[in-house]
Design an enzyme around this catalytic site. Structure first.
Site, PDB file in Angstrom:
ATOM      1  N   GLY A  41       0.832  -1.211   0.000  1.00 28.74           N
ATOM      2  CA  GLY A  41       0.000   0.000   0.000  1.00 28.74           C
ATOM      3  C   GLY A  41       0.861   1.253   0.000  1.00 28.74           C
ATOM      4  O   GLY A  41       0.613   2.199  -0.758  1.00 28.74           O
ATOM      5  N   ASP A  61       7.106   1.131   8.290  1.00 32.22           N
ATOM      6  CA  ASP A  61       5.731   0.835   8.706  1.00 32.22           C
ATOM      7  C   ASP A  61       5.846  -0.516   9.401  1.00 32.22           C
ATOM      8  O   ASP A  61       5.618  -1.558   8.805  1.00 32.22           O
ATOM      9  CB  ASP A  61       4.855   0.769   7.449  1.00 32.22           C
ATOM     10  CG  ASP A  61       3.402   0.510   7.761  1.00 32.22           C
ATOM     11  OD1 ASP A  61       2.954   0.879   8.863  1.00 32.22           O
ATOM     12  OD2 ASP A  61       2.709  -0.072   6.906  1.00 32.22           O
ATOM     13  N   CYS A 105       0.430   0.337  13.130  1.00 27.91           N
ATOM     14  CA  CYS A 105      -1.024   0.330  13.281  1.00 27.91           C
ATOM     15  C   CYS A 105      -1.357  -0.152  14.693  1.00 27.91           C
ATOM     16  O   CYS A 105      -2.318  -0.869  14.914  1.00 27.91           O
ATOM     17  CB  CYS A 105      -1.689  -0.541  12.223  1.00 27.91           C
ATOM     18  SG  CYS A 105      -1.154  -2.249  12.247  1.00 27.91           S
TER      19      CYS A 105
END
Ligand SMILES: C[S@@+](CC[C@H](N)C(=O)[O-])C[C@H]1O[C@@H](n2cnc3c(N)ncnc32)[C@H](O)[C@@H]1O
Lengths: 180, 326
Positions: free
Chosen positions: B135, B198, B251
């Site tokens: 992504g 990430d 996240c």
């Protein structure tokens, strides 16, 4: 794994195949100022196009890592046969009239991996012969895959609606079917 | 006494909302009772679907027009020029032709924000150290207009397949995809202008999307993630070019995986500092989580929280390395 420049003999075979299918000079237009390189994987080789200034980084061995892809994926070689990748088709589509346009329903079924029946054909370049590879487009002009004609284009008017016109070689549904 | 009361409250709330009690205890310590209840309630509500238009393949307006024709309702996300909240109703967002053509990527709002905060530029060398399913790699390439190099690293063989698929679908041509452990990134000898980390995390921000996360991870799992995150960030700091920018994101809403990690890095690497984020979103990072004093500059980091922002939980911290831009 270290990428290698593609052997000139192998490259010339690939070029002849692409130009033979889509028209003289198409390979060169897609290649532009990129350089073809090859990555070995299992029994196959994948061919990628990379910018000239990346070539010096080929000397890097990416120590501790496995190189899996670089630049533009052109296609794969296996058992001496070259197959175009789904990723390059919309570039080829810009330079060739060897195209088959399918109806909305035809496009939907094609992107589920199915082949193309007479009823779905909206437009086909009339001079094309059986076995010819064609870019498949939907009625909006989006390139949705690649197919091989199973009949001469001149004969399709004689076919019934359920008759096979072109075999699906690869389609954009691959992205979803393969990896969801 | 207060501790006992809090324990009992945690137990009660854990039972009511179906969580492991240790999680609620941490939320109560972090936020107090009222905010904890708001968080738990928010996690029961679905997160709105969002898409990022992939300008490598099509213009924003064209994609909007095509999707609207199909009945998709779109709403712009103020700080993301290519981001939209999208209501597909009975349509399946992944099955539309426009998706297969790579015209858009189905992506959470915090995830799109991460790449905008990184702000990769055409011509740069950018590294994405935990890349699959791509992504953010595809977004990085989009913002670089396919010029320069994005080196995408992923350890997991299966997930590598989805990374490649997304890279090809989105028409990314400037990616070099490597399989391996990004903690070994020093071996590559690449000196990137920007790094996106990430990080693999415990996913504590994803409870609204994945309710099984309410019970699937224990404290040792969070500690394990924190160790890997620390090692990854440490390696990233080492290879980043002087003057370079990096974004650390997870996240997870756990300070143990976020502020703690960055605070430790700031302690060990005086050449690194937290930079302010230009875009306006989210709320500030914590400087005193659970009463533990952290580097004050962590307030420049940003958090997405389900109960404050209606998104999945996320942590985004922009860091710069001292030195001259090359
Ligand atoms: C949060 S996900 C990344 C999501 C991705 N950035 C995106 O936006 O689509 C973290 C990824 O890191 C990978 N990973 C975990 N440990 C790693 C390591 N040591 N080196 C490289 N990748 C790793 C995981 O397999 C997972 O795919």
């Amino acid at each position: 794994m270290i990428p290698e420049l593609v052997d000139p003999v192998v490259w010339s075979d690939i070029k002849n195949q692409i130009d033979g299918d889509f028209g003289q000079g198409v390979t060169q237009k897609v290649l532009a100022d990129l350089v073809p390189v090859m990555l070995e994987r299992n029994e196959n080789q994948s061919i990628y196009l990379i910018p000239n200034d990346w070539v010096r980084s080929l000397n890097m061995d990416f120590e501790g890592f496995t190189l899996s892809s670089l630049g533009t994926w052109l296609g794969d070689l296996s058992d001496g046969r070259f197959r175009l990748s789904i990723a390059i088709l919309d570039q080829i589509a810009r330079y060739t009239d060897r195209q088959l346009v399918v109806s909305r329903r035809g496009a939907e079924s094609f992107t589920y991996g199915r082949s193309i029946l007479r009823a779905s054909v909206v437009k086909l370049t009339p001079t094309l012969k059986r076995r010819q590879r064609v870019i498949v487009k939907d009625t909006r002009g989006d390139c949705i895959g690649l197919a091989a004609l199973s009949v001469d284009a001149s004969r399709i008017d004689r076919l019934g609606p359920e008759k096979l016109v072109a075999k699906n070689l690869v389609d954009i549904g691959w992205y979803i079917r393969r990896f969801g | 006494m207060a501790i006992k009361r809090e324990r009992e409250l945690a137990k009660r709330l854990a039972k009511e909302y179906g969580y492991l009690p240790y999680m609620i205890e941490r939320y109560l310590a972090l936020w107090g009772e009222e905010e904890t209840r708001e968080f738990l309630e928010a996690c029961e509500r679905p997160i709105r679907t969002a898409i990022r238009v992939n300008t490598l393949k099509a213009e924003v307006e064209e994609v909007i027009g095509r999707l609207k024709d199909k009945g998709v309702k779109l709403e712009r996300i103020p700080w993301l020029p290519e981001g939209f909240w999208a209501e597909f109703d009975e349509l399946s967002p992944g099955a539309l032709t426009e998706h297969m053509l790579g015209f858009y990527y189905i992506q959470g709002v915090p995830s799109m924000t991460v790449t905008r905060v990184l702000d990769p530029q055409p011509g740069e060398i950018v590294m994405d150290l935990a890349a699959a399913p791509g992504g953010k790699t595809t977004h990085v390439a989009q913002l670089m207009r396919n010029e320069g190099i994005v080196v995408a690293i992923e350890q997991d063989r299966l997930r590598l397949g989805s990374l490649k698929s997304n890279v090809y679908r989105c028409g990314v041509t400037n990616a070099i995809i490597l399989r391996g452990d990004a903690r070994k990134v020093r071996q590559l000898g690449i000196v990137p202008d920007r790094i996106l980390l990430d990080a693999p995390c415990s996913g504590e921000g994803l409870i609204p999307i994945d309710p099984s996360r309410k019970t699937s991870k224990k404290m040792p799992d969070i500690r394990f993630c924190a160790t890997v995150e620390d090692e990854l960030l440490d390696a990233a700091v080492d290879v980043l070019a002087p003057g370079g920018t990096m974004v650390y994101a997870t996240c997870s809403i756990a300070p143990e995986e976020n502020e703690y990690i960055v605070d430790a890095i700031l302690g060990r690497h005086p050449e690194m500092r937290v930079a302010s984020i230009d875009q306006e979103f989210g709320s500030p990072g914590y400087t005193n989580p659970y009463g533990i004093e952290m580097n004050n500059s962590l307030s420049l980091a940003r958090r997405f929280l389900p109960h404050r922002h209606g998104t999945e939980g996320f942590f985004i911290c922009k860091l710069v390395k001292e030195g001259d831009d090359q």
